[in-house]
Write an enzyme that holds these catalytic residues in place. Structure first.
Site, PDB file in Angstrom:
ATOM      1  CB  SER A 166      -0.864   0.078   1.369  1.00 60.82           C
ATOM      2  OG  SER A 166      -0.290   0.070   2.713  1.00 60.82           O
ATOM      3  CG  HIS A 170      -2.728  -0.899  -2.433  1.00 60.68           C
ATOM      4  ND1 HIS A 170      -3.588   0.779  -2.327  1.00 60.68           N
ATOM      5  CD2 HIS A 170      -3.319  -1.655  -0.936  1.00 60.68           C
ATOM      6  CE1 HIS A 170      -3.801   0.520  -1.054  1.00 60.68           C
ATOM      7  NE2 HIS A 170      -3.300  -0.590  -0.307  1.00 60.68           N
ATOM      8  CD  GLU A 203      -4.719   2.818  -5.140  1.00 60.97           C
ATOM      9  OE1 GLU A 203      -4.752   4.072  -5.540  1.00 60.97           O
ATOM     10  OE2 GLU A 203      -4.267   2.286  -4.317  1.00 60.97           O
ATOM     11  CG  ASN A 230      -3.419   4.297   1.275  1.00 64.90           C
ATOM     12  OD1 ASN A 230      -4.137   4.437   1.843  1.00 64.90           O
ATOM     13  ND2 ASN A 230      -2.627   2.985   1.368  1.00 64.90           N
TER      14      ASN A 230
HETATM   15  N1  CAA Z   1     -20.078 -12.451   1.652  1.00 63.79           N
HETATM   16  C1  CAA Z   1     -20.643 -12.050   1.255  1.00 63.79           C
HETATM   17  N2  CAA Z   1     -20.900 -10.244   1.394  1.00 63.79           N
HETATM   18  C2  CAA Z   1     -21.061  -9.251   2.193  1.00 63.79           C
HETATM   19  C3  CAA Z   1     -20.290 -10.549   3.149  1.00 63.79           C
HETATM   20  C4  CAA Z   1     -20.293 -11.899   3.190  1.00 63.79           C
HETATM   21  N3  CAA Z   1     -19.256 -12.635   3.927  1.00 63.79           N
HETATM   22  N4  CAA Z   1     -20.169  -9.541   4.366  1.00 63.79           N
HETATM   23  C5  CAA Z   1     -21.122  -8.832   3.778  1.00 63.79           C
HETATM   24  N5  CAA Z   1     -21.077  -8.691   2.983  1.00 63.79           N
HETATM   25  C6  CAA Z   1     -22.223  -7.932   2.289  1.00 63.79           C
HETATM   26  C7  CAA Z   1     -23.388  -7.603   3.414  1.00 63.79           C
HETATM   27  O1  CAA Z   1     -24.195  -8.366   2.426  1.00 63.79           O
HETATM   28  C8  CAA Z   1     -23.703  -6.043   2.414  1.00 63.79           C
HETATM   29  O2  CAA Z   1     -23.826  -6.423   1.215  1.00 63.79           O
HETATM   30  P1  CAA Z   1     -25.413  -5.274   0.927  1.00 63.79           P
HETATM   31  O3  CAA Z   1     -24.613  -3.842   0.836  1.00 63.79           O
HETATM   32  O4  CAA Z   1     -25.723  -5.597  -0.991  1.00 63.79           O
HETATM   33  O5  CAA Z   1     -26.387  -5.241   1.547  1.00 63.79           O
HETATM   34  C9  CAA Z   1     -22.168  -5.121   1.944  1.00 63.79           C
HETATM   35  O6  CAA Z   1     -21.762  -6.473   1.889  1.00 63.79           O
HETATM   36  C10 CAA Z   1     -21.282  -4.621   3.571  1.00 63.79           C
HETATM   37  O7  CAA Z   1     -21.889  -5.323   4.425  1.00 63.79           O
HETATM   38  P2  CAA Z   1     -22.411  -4.817   6.289  1.00 63.79           P
HETATM   39  O8  CAA Z   1     -23.713  -4.565   5.882  1.00 63.79           O
HETATM   40  O9  CAA Z   1     -22.833  -6.051   6.906  1.00 63.79           O
HETATM   41  O10 CAA Z   1     -21.139  -3.697   6.938  1.00 63.79           O
HETATM   42  P3  CAA Z   1     -21.366  -2.344   6.250  1.00 63.79           P
HETATM   43  O11 CAA Z   1     -22.517  -1.588   5.106  1.00 63.79           O
HETATM   44  O12 CAA Z   1     -20.777  -1.656   7.680  1.00 63.79           O
HETATM   45  O13 CAA Z   1     -20.125  -2.303   5.035  1.00 63.79           O
HETATM   46  C11 CAA Z   1     -18.225  -1.955   4.432  1.00 63.79           C
HETATM   47  C12 CAA Z   1     -18.863  -2.954   5.218  1.00 63.79           C
HETATM   48  C13 CAA Z   1     -17.667  -2.330   3.149  1.00 63.79           C
HETATM   49  C14 CAA Z   1     -16.040  -2.186   5.029  1.00 63.79           C
HETATM   50  C15 CAA Z   1     -18.161  -0.654   5.099  1.00 63.79           C
HETATM   51  O14 CAA Z   1     -18.598  -0.247   6.370  1.00 63.79           O
HETATM   52  C16 CAA Z   1     -17.290   0.310   4.435  1.00 63.79           C
HETATM   53  O15 CAA Z   1     -16.723   0.191   2.979  1.00 63.79           O
HETATM   54  N6  CAA Z   1     -16.060   0.712   4.786  1.00 63.79           N
HETATM   55  C17 CAA Z   1     -14.927   1.376   4.922  1.00 63.79           C
HETATM   56  C18 CAA Z   1     -13.420   0.730   4.344  1.00 63.79           C
HETATM   57  C19 CAA Z   1     -12.204   1.357   3.728  1.00 63.79           C
HETATM   58  O16 CAA Z   1     -12.941   2.293   3.466  1.00 63.79           O
HETATM   59  N7  CAA Z   1     -11.314   0.227   3.708  1.00 63.79           N
HETATM   60  C20 CAA Z   1     -10.490   0.742   3.022  1.00 63.79           C
HETATM   61  C21 CAA Z   1      -9.296   0.740   3.593  1.00 63.79           C
HETATM   62  S1  CAA Z   1      -8.356   1.704   3.881  1.00 63.79           S
HETATM   63  C22 CAA Z   1      -7.402   0.313   2.452  1.00 63.79           C
HETATM   64  O17 CAA Z   1      -7.641  -1.292   2.220  1.00 63.79           O
HETATM   65  C23 CAA Z   1      -5.986   0.847   2.402  1.00 63.79           C
HETATM   66  C24 CAA Z   1      -5.123   0.836   2.863  1.00 63.79           C
HETATM   67  O18 CAA Z   1      -4.116   0.680   2.084  1.00 63.79           O
HETATM   68  C25 CAA Z   1      -5.114   0.692   4.357  1.00 63.79           C
END
Ligand code: CAA
Length: 299
Positions: free
Chosen positions: A119, A140, A152, A190
């Site tokens: 990342s 990424h 990415e 990032n």
């Molecule tokens: N299998 C299949 N689908 C699943 C699942 C599983 N095990 N678990 C959850 N889902 C589905 C849910 O059914 C739901 O689907 P719908 O939208 O169709 O209803 C969807 O995934 C979202 O699940 P939840 O409702 O349980 O949870 P949520 O709405 O709180 O979403 C999240 C969870 C996707 C993590 C959301 O909170 C989110 O996008 N958060 C931001 C995460 C983010 O920014 N990540 C990047 C971090 S930075 C990074 O990674 C880069 C780095 O280099 C550090």
């Protein structure tokens, strides 16, 4: 070139997610870990994620069974020798990653694409460890890999056009939306996300608002799925601190400098959700703002 077989190095949070989506999209996938215990834990995580998906009605029982059948876990690097693409997802340590790529370069087929899921580390520097730098890219993924659509795809000045196209085609074939990025530390996401998260900590430290209000502000005011503190706890305060330091070292710009409060939280073991406390305390039924964090540091 056509990618049929996928290799993944590392079966932690990111590696297991990458192996899972690859197998779910029909690829024979071999995932390698350093020991059986870590491998079993990673494979267990994949099983659990797919089972959760079945419970939620998002994954069919048959799809889960097929995906699990396509994944082969191993603790031997040589088992990656037949892969068309190998994606590295080990710890964010340049020396370790270079060592991994040196071995992969010697073990894998000459025409295999080698990719890093880093990342924040320099893709070009990792490239220097391989025998065929023109076949090296960054891919990424975002956490949680099976749910986040974005990747990415990063090229260096030496990446061959056909290799880059193959990497883009592969990421699209596993259901991802790809961004094209040059090898600049932090790439696109990032580069923008890290200063924003650090600014949230600075705003809290200056008393602009509480942890909950800053989170609520960005969720309800900007439509973000998580506020900055929930996201920091989710990604890991230690991980974000590490990335910020690398970016600060590379760009020498204060917007990338981790605030002193962050350093103290990392030192105190307040790493976020995984450690049970960060900006929120996760020991209760619902996370509550961590009352041990004062504006001046960890109390
Ligand atoms: N299998 C299949 N689908 C699943 C699942 C599983 N095990 N678990 C959850 N889902 C589905 C849910 O059914 C739901 O689907 P719908 O939208 O169709 O209803 C969807 O995934 C979202 O699940 P939840 O409702 O349980 O949870 P949520 O709405 O709180 O979403 C999240 C969870 C996707 C993590 C959301 O909170 C989110 O996008 N958060 C931001 C995460 C983010 O920014 N990540 C990047 C971090 S930075 C990074 O990674 C880069 C780095 O280099 C550090």
């Amino acid at each position: 070139m056509e990618i049929k077989k996928v290799g993944v190095v590392g079966c932690g949070l990111m590696g297991s997610g990458i192996a899972q989506v690859s197998a779910q999209h029909g690829y024979e996938t071999t995932v390698v870990e350093v020991n059986q215990d870590l491998l079993d834990r990673g494979l267990g995580r994949i099983e659990k994620f797919l089972s959760d998906g079945v419970k939620r009605g998002k994954v069919k029982e048959e799809e889960k069974a097929q995906a699990l059948k396509r994944i082969r876990g191993s603790i031997r690097f040589e088992d990656l020798s037949g892969a068309d693409i190998v994606i590295e997802a080990v710890v964010e340590d340049l020396d370790i990653k270079k060592k991994v790529f040196r071995s992969l370069s010697e073990t894998c087929r000459e025409d295999a694409v080698l990719a890093s899921n880093t990342s924040s580390l320099c893709v070009t520097e990792m490239m220097t460890a391989v025998l065929r730098p023109e076949r090296f890219v960054g891919i990424h993924f975002f956490n949680p890999v099976p749910l986040m659509r974005l990747v990415e795809v990063v090229r260096t000045v030496k990446t061959d056009r056909s290799v880059y196209s193959a990497a883009l085609k592969f990421t699209e074939s596993i259901g991802k939306v790809s961004l094209k990025a040059h090898d600049s530390t932090g790439f696109i996401v990032n580069r923008l996300l890290v200063p924003y998260l650090l600014d949230a900590i600075r705003a809290f430290h200056e008393g602009v608002g509480s942890i909950e209000d800053i989170d609520r502000g960005m969720k309800m005011g900007c439509g973000h799925p998580m506020g900055p503190f929930t996201l920091l706890d989710f990604v890991g305060i230690d991980t974000t601190y590490f990335i910020a330091n690398i970016m600060f070292e590379d760009f020498r710009e204060t917007r990338f400098a981790p605030p002193p409060l962050m350093k103290r939280m990392v030192l105190a073991g307040f790493h976020g959700r995984k450690s049970g406390n960060g900006f929120y305390d996760y020991s209760k039924e619902r996370p509550v703002a961590n009352d041990r964090i004062l504006k001046g540091g960890v109390s």
